[in-house]
Design a protein around this motif. Structure first.
Motif, mmCIF file in Angstrom:
data_model
loop_
_atom_site.group_PDB
_atom_site.id
_atom_site.type_symbol
_atom_site.label_atom_id
_atom_site.label_comp_id
_atom_site.label_asym_id
_atom_site.label_seq_id
_atom_site.Cartn_x
_atom_site.Cartn_y
_atom_site.Cartn_z
ATOM 1 N N VAL A 67 3.883 -0.802 8.438
ATOM 2 C CA VAL A 67 4.294 0.481 8.910
ATOM 3 C C VAL A 67 3.623 1.089 10.102
ATOM 4 N N LEU A 68 4.954 1.828 9.735
ATOM 5 C CA LEU A 68 3.758 2.539 11.834
ATOM 6 C C LEU A 68 3.467 3.598 11.199
ATOM 7 N N ASP A 69 2.268 3.710 12.368
ATOM 8 C CA ASP A 69 2.277 5.969 12.440
ATOM 9 C C ASP A 69 2.466 6.267 12.912
ATOM 10 N N ALA A 70 2.469 8.047 13.638
ATOM 11 C CA ALA A 70 2.501 8.339 13.751
ATOM 12 C C ALA A 70 3.247 8.547 15.682
ATOM 13 N N SER A 71 2.332 7.381 16.123
ATOM 14 C CA SER A 71 2.925 7.054 17.118
ATOM 15 C C SER A 71 3.697 5.749 17.112
ATOM 16 N N GLY A 72 4.158 5.160 16.225
ATOM 17 C CA GLY A 72 5.628 3.763 16.088
ATOM 18 C C GLY A 72 4.796 2.834 16.607
ATOM 19 N N ASN A 73 2.704 2.690 16.594
ATOM 20 C CA ASN A 73 2.317 1.409 16.312
ATOM 21 C C ASN A 73 2.154 0.813 14.744
ATOM 22 N N ARG A 74 2.590 -0.451 14.736
ATOM 23 C CA ARG A 74 1.950 -1.735 13.086
ATOM 24 C C ARG A 74 0.825 -0.752 13.026
ATOM 25 N N THR A 75 0.690 -0.438 11.999
ATOM 26 C CA THR A 75 -0.283 -0.161 11.894
ATOM 27 C C THR A 75 -1.488 -1.088 10.952
ATOM 28 N N LYS A 76 0.075 -1.722 9.759
ATOM 29 C CA LYS A 76 -0.334 -2.837 8.464
ATOM 30 C C LYS A 76 1.442 -3.652 8.845
ATOM 31 N N GLU A 77 0.967 -5.051 8.429
ATOM 32 C CA GLU A 77 2.376 -5.548 8.677
ATOM 33 C C GLU A 77 1.865 -7.625 7.584
ATOM 34 N N ASP A 78 3.026 -7.143 6.302
ATOM 35 C CA ASP A 78 3.121 -8.222 5.382
ATOM 36 C C ASP A 78 3.793 -9.504 5.983
ATOM 37 N N ALA A 79 3.991 -10.654 6.004
ATOM 38 C CA ALA A 79 4.596 -11.579 6.250
ATOM 39 C C ALA A 79 4.609 -12.818 4.651
ATOM 40 N N LYS A 80 6.113 -12.531 3.974
ATOM 41 C CA LYS A 80 6.082 -13.492 2.838
ATOM 42 C C LYS A 80 7.120 -14.247 2.643
ATOM 43 N N ASP A 81 6.966 -15.684 1.867
ATOM 44 C CA ASP A 81 7.656 -16.354 2.128
ATOM 45 C C ASP A 81 9.333 -15.759 0.999
ATOM 46 N N PRO A 82 10.524 -16.468 1.111
ATOM 47 C CA PRO A 82 11.368 -16.410 0.102
ATOM 48 C C PRO A 82 11.339 -16.360 -1.210
ATOM 49 N N GLN A 83 10.435 -16.666 -1.704
ATOM 50 C CA GLN A 83 10.284 -16.223 -2.725
ATOM 51 C C GLN A 83 9.293 -14.796 -3.147
ATOM 52 N N GLY A 84 8.564 -14.147 -2.127
ATOM 53 C CA GLY A 84 8.424 -13.317 -2.062
ATOM 54 C C GLY A 84 6.059 -13.270 -2.241
ATOM 55 N N ALA A 85 6.456 -14.334 -2.278
ATOM 56 C CA ALA A 85 4.397 -14.673 -1.951
ATOM 57 C C ALA A 85 3.937 -14.326 -0.361
#
Length: 62
Positions: free
Chosen positions: A22-40
């Motif tokens: 998720v990016l804020d209005a300035s283009g900074n990444r405020t949230k980042e989630d990494a998931k495996d191939p099964q979606g966990a």
């Protein structure tokens, strides 16, 4: 921070893992989630930025 948020996705690597962010209005990444191939969920990171775009707080793993 009351910024308009934009969601994006980075493509999966050869191992099938995916990263959504998720990016804020300035283009900074405020949230980042990494998931495996099964979606966990494997990793989650949240960041807060000041008015100059400098990271002020980070929670989770990089």
């Amino acid at each position: 921070m009351n910024a308009t948020q934009d969601q994006g996705r980075l493509g999966g690597g050869q191992d099938g893992n995916r990263i959504a962010y998720v990016l804020d209005a300035s283009g900074n990444r405020t949230k980042e989630d990494a998931k495996d191939p099964q979606g966990a969920l494997k990793r989650s990171m949240n960041r807060a930025f000041d008015a100059l775009g400098r990271a002020q707080q980070a929670t989770g793993r990089e």
